[in-house]
Design a protein around this motif. Structure first.
Motif, mmCIF file in Angstrom:
data_model
loop_
_atom_site.group_PDB
_atom_site.id
_atom_site.type_symbol
_atom_site.label_atom_id
_atom_site.label_comp_id
_atom_site.label_asym_id
_atom_site.label_seq_id
_atom_site.Cartn_x
_atom_site.Cartn_y
_atom_site.Cartn_z
ATOM 1 N N LYS A 57 -11.329 1.400 -2.557
ATOM 2 C CA LYS A 57 -12.284 0.365 -2.167
ATOM 3 C C LYS A 57 -13.192 0.006 -3.345
ATOM 4 O O LYS A 57 -13.448 -1.169 -3.620
ATOM 5 N N ALA A 58 -13.676 1.030 -4.041
ATOM 6 C CA ALA A 58 -14.541 0.790 -5.192
ATOM 7 C C ALA A 58 -13.799 0.021 -6.272
ATOM 8 O O ALA A 58 -14.336 -0.890 -6.902
ATOM 9 N N GLY A 59 -12.551 0.385 -6.481
ATOM 10 C CA GLY A 59 -11.756 -0.307 -7.487
ATOM 11 C C GLY A 59 -11.487 -1.750 -7.110
ATOM 12 O O GLY A 59 -11.564 -2.655 -7.952
ATOM 13 N N ALA A 60 -11.151 -1.989 -5.837
ATOM 14 C CA ALA A 60 -10.883 -3.350 -5.383
ATOM 15 C C ALA A 60 -12.121 -4.226 -5.496
ATOM 16 O O ALA A 60 -12.037 -5.408 -5.856
ATOM 17 N N THR A 61 -13.281 -3.658 -5.186
ATOM 18 C CA THR A 61 -14.530 -4.412 -5.309
ATOM 19 C C THR A 61 -14.775 -4.821 -6.755
ATOM 20 O O THR A 61 -15.146 -5.966 -7.045
ATOM 21 N N ALA A 62 -14.567 -3.882 -7.668
ATOM 22 C CA ALA A 62 -14.753 -4.192 -9.092
ATOM 23 C C ALA A 62 -13.728 -5.206 -9.576
ATOM 24 O O ALA A 62 -14.031 -6.073 -10.392
ATOM 25 N N ASN A 63 -12.503 -5.117 -9.066
ATOM 26 C CA ASN A 63 -11.450 -6.048 -9.471
ATOM 27 C C ASN A 63 -11.790 -7.483 -9.098
ATOM 28 O O ASN A 63 -11.424 -8.434 -9.800
ATOM 29 N N VAL A 105 -4.730 -9.832 -12.718
ATOM 30 C CA VAL A 105 -3.825 -9.098 -11.850
ATOM 31 C C VAL A 105 -4.607 -8.406 -10.746
ATOM 32 O O VAL A 105 -5.643 -7.787 -10.988
ATOM 33 N N THR A 106 -4.113 -8.525 -9.515
ATOM 34 C CA THR A 106 -4.720 -7.856 -8.374
ATOM 35 C C THR A 106 -3.662 -7.029 -7.665
ATOM 36 O O THR A 106 -2.559 -7.522 -7.417
ATOM 37 N N VAL A 107 -3.977 -5.776 -7.367
ATOM 38 C CA VAL A 107 -3.057 -4.938 -6.593
ATOM 39 C C VAL A 107 -3.658 -4.702 -5.225
ATOM 40 O O VAL A 107 -4.875 -4.711 -5.053
ATOM 41 N N LYS A 108 -2.793 -4.494 -4.247
ATOM 42 C CA LYS A 108 -3.262 -4.338 -2.872
ATOM 43 C C LYS A 108 -2.770 -3.014 -2.308
ATOM 44 O O LYS A 108 -1.637 -2.914 -1.819
ATOM 45 N N PRO A 109 -3.609 -1.968 -2.352
ATOM 46 C CA PRO A 109 -3.221 -0.699 -1.735
ATOM 47 C C PRO A 109 -2.957 -0.898 -0.250
ATOM 48 O O PRO A 109 -3.682 -1.627 0.423
ATOM 49 N N LYS A 110 -1.915 -0.250 0.269
ATOM 50 C CA LYS A 110 -1.562 -0.414 1.676
ATOM 51 C C LYS A 110 -2.521 0.316 2.603
ATOM 52 O O LYS A 110 -2.647 -0.017 3.779
ATOM 53 N N THR A 111 -3.167 1.357 2.088
ATOM 54 C CA THR A 111 -4.209 2.042 2.861
ATOM 55 C C THR A 111 -5.427 2.196 1.972
ATOM 56 O O THR A 111 -5.321 2.165 0.746
ATOM 57 N N SER A 112 -6.585 2.369 2.590
ATOM 58 C CA SER A 112 -7.833 2.350 1.839
ATOM 59 C C SER A 112 -8.468 3.735 1.760
ATOM 60 O O SER A 112 -8.416 4.516 2.700
ATOM 61 N N ILE A 151 -7.516 0.757 -10.339
ATOM 62 C CA ILE A 151 -7.448 -0.341 -9.366
ATOM 63 C C ILE A 151 -8.264 -1.534 -9.856
ATOM 64 O O ILE A 151 -7.851 -2.692 -9.749
ATOM 65 N N ALA A 152 -9.436 -1.258 -10.406
ATOM 66 C CA ALA A 152 -10.292 -2.334 -10.919
ATOM 67 C C ALA A 152 -9.592 -3.124 -12.011
ATOM 68 O O ALA A 152 -9.802 -4.335 -12.147
ATOM 69 N N ALA A 153 -8.759 -2.441 -12.798
ATOM 70 C CA ALA A 153 -8.047 -3.095 -13.895
ATOM 71 C C ALA A 153 -6.731 -3.723 -13.450
ATOM 72 O O ALA A 153 -5.971 -4.234 -14.280
ATOM 73 N N GLY A 154 -6.461 -3.690 -12.148
ATOM 74 C CA GLY A 154 -5.238 -4.309 -11.641
ATOM 75 C C GLY A 154 -4.007 -3.445 -11.791
ATOM 76 O O GLY A 154 -2.880 -3.957 -11.769
ATOM 77 N N LYS A 155 -4.181 -2.135 -11.921
ATOM 78 C CA LYS A 155 -3.047 -1.216 -12.053
ATOM 79 C C LYS A 155 -2.791 -0.509 -10.719
ATOM 80 O O LYS A 155 -3.693 -0.326 -9.917
ATOM 81 N N ARG A 156 -1.562 -0.085 -10.511
ATOM 82 C CA ARG A 156 -1.231 0.735 -9.349
ATOM 83 C C ARG A 156 -1.587 2.184 -9.682
ATOM 84 O O ARG A 156 -1.077 2.744 -10.644
#
Length: 382
Positions: free
Chosen positions: A254-260, A242-249, A81-86
């Motif tokens: 969350k940790a990955g999104a913060t790092a991203n 690149v930013t990905v948006k998980p539909k649920t957390s 997630i931090a790297a913008g991957k699904r």
């Protein structure tokens, strides 16, 4: 008049293209490439190429009723997630033809899934089949139904020849997409060779190599867009991030999104950073070895726009790294700087987890990399 009209049309098209390139764009999954990881890719995973869009991480598995949890799963999900991957999930599903074992396995692993609702949870069925095709098929269908009922996208992974020999694959494929593997050799392969495509109904992902990069890494291509499941469309800004948006957390997403979202200015001593796949030279101009790219290291020191990577003691520009996720798996070092060996660990995997050389790790413990280590052994890492 016609020439003038054509010139105007070309100019308008150019302006439209320029404007589109300067704003945020979205990407779709069909035709995207990606990798899959197990414990052998370390706490933060081993990335393939900059164009890859997804990662499928192993949560663990059942081996004829024995459960093995992958200590790297949560941090691999966060790292992806931090790297913008699904990020997606797979389970080693060695249940044979036993629905009872399958039930126990899914009761154990489904509550542990860290990828978002809707994401792929694949069952990896490639060993331990019983002599009954029907029983094997029933155990697989039971598992796929359980995955779907839990709110995830079910898939069956395996080699076509094995699945055809041991299951009624046609019946499974009527309702569930398949993730099939087939490759002609073990040479480094960076793009799918459809001459070896395992033709079958409802194939959603094709694993076309186990040597996507030198040293070994599985390479996959999404044929239907299934790896979009669980995510909004990925966005790419005008700087290529690149930013990905998980539909649920979950804690891992969350940790990955913060790092991203982290900026270069947030990089300090102790920060985990991933070396960009596009990085070419250290801060002193010397070429960066290929094996360094895509790996994660701890920052030992910072100086202006440069950071010193622990373990390999080389300075690199901040523009050539991105903030990764700190390894917080169940197998971690305690405050005394020791590490308790877990099942599946090796000198390399432990050293990689803490950004150090496996030779240094072995030497620090009065051993060599050829010495055996066993679960419950306590190693000094500091």
């Amino acid at each position: 008049m016609r020439l003038k009209a054509k010139l105007i049309a070309v100019w308008v098209a150019f302006l439209a293209a320029f404007s589109f390139a300067s704003v945020t764009t979205v990407s779709a999954a069909k035709g995207d490439t990606g990798v899959d990881w197990s414990v052998y890719q370390g706490a933060n995973g081993k990335f393939g190429y900059s164009g890859d869009k997804f990662v499928i991480a192993q949560i663990g598995g059942t081996y004829n009723g024995a459960f093995i949890n992958q200590s790297t799963y949560k941090t691999q999900v966060a790292s992806a997630i931090a790297a913008g991957k699904r990020a997606h999930t797979y389970i080693w599903y060695q249940v044979g033809g036993s629905t009872s074992v399958a039930k126990t396995a899914l009761d154990h692993f489904l509550p542990m899934v860290q990828t978002p609702k809707g994401s792929i949870v694949a069952l990896d069925y490639e060993a331990g089949a019983s002599s009954s095709k029907q029983a094997n098929t029933n155990a697989i269908l039971y598992g796929l139904r359980r995955v779907k009922a839990a709110g995830y996208t079910p898939m069956l992974y395996g080699y076509k020849s094995y699945l055809v020999s041991h299951t009624d694959l046609a019946t499974i494929a009527k309702d569930y997409q398949l993730w099939l593997a087939e490759y002609p050799d073990y040479n480094v392969t960076t793009a799918p060779n459809y001459g070896y495509f395992p033709s079958f109904d409802n194939v959603g992902i094709f694993q076309f190599t186990s040597t996507y990069r030198a040293g070994g890494l599985d390479g996959n291509v999404d044929l239907t867009g299934i790896t979009d499941n669980g995510y909004g469309k990925a966005t790419t800004n005008d700087k290529g991030k690149v930013t990905v948006k998980p539909k649920t957390s979950t804690p891992a997403t969350k940790a990955g999104a913060t790092a991203n979202k982290a900026t270069k200015t947030s990089i300090t001593r102790g920060t985990k950073v991933k070396v960009n796949l596009s990085a070419r030279a250290w801060a002193n101009g010397v070429a960066i070895p290929r094996w360094v790219r895509g790996r994660t290291y701890t920052v030992q020191q910072t100086s202006g726009n440069r950071v010193l990577l622990a373990g390999i003691l080389s300075w690199i520009s901040k523009r050539d790294v991105v903030v990764a996720v700190k390894a917080t798996s169940t197998a971690t070092a305690n405050s005394r700087g020791t590490y308790t060996v877990r099942y599946g660990d090796s000198w390399w995997s432990i050293a990689y987890k803490y950004g150090m050389s496996m030779y240094t790790l072995a030497s620090r413990n009065g051993k060599t990399i050829y010495s055996m280590i066993h679960p419950s052994d306590v190693l000094l890492i500091r």
